[in-house]
Design a protein around this motif. Structure first.
Motif, PDB file in Angstrom:
ATOM      1  N   MET A   1       0.909  -1.200   0.009  1.00  0.00           N
ATOM      2  CA  MET A   1       0.069  -0.086   0.053  1.00  0.00           C
ATOM      3  C   MET A   1       0.750   1.142   0.049  1.00  0.00           C
ATOM      4  O   MET A   1       1.946   1.087   0.194  1.00  0.00           O
ATOM      5  CB  MET A   1      -0.893   0.146   1.184  1.00  0.00           C
ATOM      6  CG  MET A   1      -1.805  -1.408   1.489  1.00  0.00           C
ATOM      7  SD  MET A   1      -2.897  -1.081   2.761  1.00  0.00           S
ATOM      8  CE  MET A   1      -4.322  -0.470   2.080  1.00  0.00           C
ATOM      9  N   THR A   2       0.184   2.350  -0.441  1.00  0.00           N
ATOM     10  CA  THR A   2       1.222   3.432  -0.113  1.00  0.00           C
ATOM     11  C   THR A   2      -0.083   4.624   0.546  1.00  0.00           C
ATOM     12  O   THR A   2      -1.020   4.575   0.299  1.00  0.00           O
ATOM     13  CB  THR A   2       1.259   4.035  -1.871  1.00  0.00           C
ATOM     14  OG1 THR A   2       0.111   4.210  -2.255  1.00  0.00           O
ATOM     15  CG2 THR A   2       2.451   3.468  -2.057  1.00  0.00           C
ATOM     16  N   LEU A   3       0.614   5.593   1.270  1.00  0.00           N
ATOM     17  CA  LEU A   3       0.019   6.616   1.980  1.00  0.00           C
ATOM     18  C   LEU A   3       0.105   7.824   0.782  1.00  0.00           C
ATOM     19  O   LEU A   3       1.191   8.057   0.731  1.00  0.00           O
ATOM     20  CB  LEU A   3       0.591   6.804   3.239  1.00  0.00           C
ATOM     21  CG  LEU A   3      -0.243   8.007   4.004  1.00  0.00           C
ATOM     22  CD1 LEU A   3      -1.704   7.674   4.603  1.00  0.00           C
ATOM     23  CD2 LEU A   3       0.750   8.386   5.363  1.00  0.00           C
ATOM     24  N   ILE A   4      -1.189   8.519   0.526  1.00  0.00           N
ATOM     25  CA  ILE A   4      -1.268   9.470  -0.380  1.00  0.00           C
ATOM     26  C   ILE A   4      -1.821  10.423   0.187  1.00  0.00           C
ATOM     27  O   ILE A   4      -2.989  10.412   0.945  1.00  0.00           O
ATOM     28  CB  ILE A   4      -1.457   8.821  -1.818  1.00  0.00           C
ATOM     29  CG1 ILE A   4      -2.894   8.123  -1.774  1.00  0.00           C
ATOM     30  CG2 ILE A   4      -0.361   8.000  -2.493  1.00  0.00           C
ATOM     31  CD1 ILE A   4      -3.544   7.596  -3.066  1.00  0.00           C
ATOM     32  N   THR A   5      -1.708  11.599  -0.797  1.00  0.00           N
ATOM     33  CA  THR A   5      -2.743  12.915  -0.316  1.00  0.00           C
ATOM     34  C   THR A   5      -3.099  13.496  -1.849  1.00  0.00           C
ATOM     35  O   THR A   5      -2.693  13.049  -2.843  1.00  0.00           O
ATOM     36  CB  THR A   5      -2.033  13.932   0.482  1.00  0.00           C
ATOM     37  OG1 THR A   5      -0.957  14.546  -0.317  1.00  0.00           O
ATOM     38  CG2 THR A   5      -1.435  13.466   1.636  1.00  0.00           C
ATOM     39  N   ARG A   6      -4.065  14.325  -1.597  1.00  0.00           N
ATOM     40  CA  ARG A   6      -4.444  15.027  -2.928  1.00  0.00           C
ATOM     41  C   ARG A   6      -3.364  15.763  -3.167  1.00  0.00           C
ATOM     42  O   ARG A   6      -2.602  16.404  -2.303  1.00  0.00           O
ATOM     43  CB  ARG A   6      -5.715  15.933  -2.712  1.00  0.00           C
ATOM     44  CG  ARG A   6      -5.533  17.011  -1.589  1.00  0.00           C
ATOM     45  CD  ARG A   6      -6.879  17.712  -1.444  1.00  0.00           C
ATOM     46  NE  ARG A   6      -7.152  18.548  -0.171  1.00  0.00           N
ATOM     47  CZ  ARG A   6      -6.355  19.858  -0.132  1.00  0.00           C
ATOM     48  NH1 ARG A   6      -5.924  20.508  -0.775  1.00  0.00           N
ATOM     49  NH2 ARG A   6      -6.825  20.272   1.214  1.00  0.00           N
TER      50      ARG A   6
END
Ligand code: ASP
Length: 324
Positions: A124-129
């Protein structure tokens, strides 16, 4: 005498009918139930599987999206389906977290299914807008602590892998964000790209391309080492959250009492799929790996599921998250 003969003849007829059924399976289209919306990571994996199974089993193989309630609606649908091998379930790690998350779970993951085998592990990856004013994990934590009330964390529902990742992230960092549940990563990602939600932790299946295209910002990966697809993205552990690792494992299931011949045939198809170079290279594109062959077995899945239920139960209970 006559009774014994009739009974023996009956048994022989049954065995013969059974072996005819075994040879003919599958006799009609197979439906792989995906308990999340189309366009998400589970759906993508199921569609790759369906294409391959269709060729192997010489039958139409359809993917059916039965989304909602973090995947539990679709899982329950398969638990209640006719146990003839023509309806099967592809579900991920959520199969092991649901018993602790749902007070009234309508199925028992260990008792209501025949195990076919484990499939693949996806990081998984932690992402933001893209427009969130942060570039690193340290920035993000600072931003979230200052803006806890107004920041939103998307997920694919209570019990989804994205929910689990978000939960672990919030409890590790000590924050509590507004979570917005979707029916799957497909719709959650659309809103993240559109800027309607702020943060998402989800499988690389859907995140790698969006990160590369600059449509979302990558903060870190949940894998033990950096992903070759995203060499500039640190692991969350190296970025400042030691031990923050999460791999989304998947299992293939059939309803309880599905005949052994169907489970055996589906397991053989699964093992062939996992060795298929096209499948392997497609999933490698997003950093996923097929499991070792001994895990792609009924016992390999059963043991792992039992271990994972025992692992996640206490963590979830400690976090105090429940659904009714
Ligand atoms: N990736 C989703 C999850 O968080 C489910 C999906 O849409 O495949 O579980």
């Amino acid at each position: 005498m006559w009774k014994t003969f009739a009974r023996t003849a009956g048994v022989i007829a049954l065995v013969a009918a059974g072996s005819v059924a075994a040879q003919e399976f599958p006799t009609r289209p197979i439906s792989i139930v995906v308990p999340f919306a189309a366009g998400g990571p589970t759906d993508t994996l199921a569609r790759l599987m369906a294409q391959n199974f269709q060729q192997q089993l010489k039958q139409t193989v359809l993917v059916e999206n039965a989304a909602g309630a973090g995947g539990t609606i679709g899982v329950d649908k398969v638990a209640r389906a006719s146990p003839d091998g023509h309806t099967i379930l592809l579900m991920h790690i959520g199969m092991s977290t649901a018993p602790a998350l749902y007070r009234k779970l309508p199925f028992d993951p260990l008792k209501d299914f025949e195990m076919i085998g484990q499939v693949a592990d996806v990081p998984m990856t932690l992402i933001t807008r893209a427009t969130l004013p942060v570039t690193s994990l340290k920035d993000l934590i600072g931003y979230l602590k200052a803006n806890q009330q107004k920041t939103t964390l998307a997920n694919a529902g209570l019990g989804a892998a994205s929910h689990l990742c978000g939960l672990l992230f919030m409890s590790t960092v000590g924050i509590d964000l507004n979570t917005i549940p979707y029916k799957g990563t497909g719709p959650a990602m659309n809103d993240l790209v559109g800027g309607q939600v702020d943060v998402l932790c989800d499988q690389t299946t859907n995140t790698v391309q969006q990160i590369k295209a600059g449509k979302v910002k990558a903060i870190g990966a949940t894998s033990p080492a950096r992903l070759s697809q995203l060499p500039d993205v640190p692991t969350l552990a190296e970025a400042g959250l030691p031990g923050f690792e999460l791999a989304v494992w998947h299992g293939l299931y059939a309803p309880r009492n599905t005949p052994k011949y169907a489970v055996t045939r589906l397991n053989a198809a699964l093992q062939t799929l996992l060795k298929d170079p096209t499948f392997r290279s497609r999933i490698a594109e997003f950093g996923a790996e097929p499991v070792r062959m001994e895990l792609a077995t009924p016992q390999g899945l059963r043991d792992h599921l039992a271990k994972e239920i025992a692992k996640w139960g206490p963590i979830i209970r400690k976090a105090g998250v429940y659904a009714d």
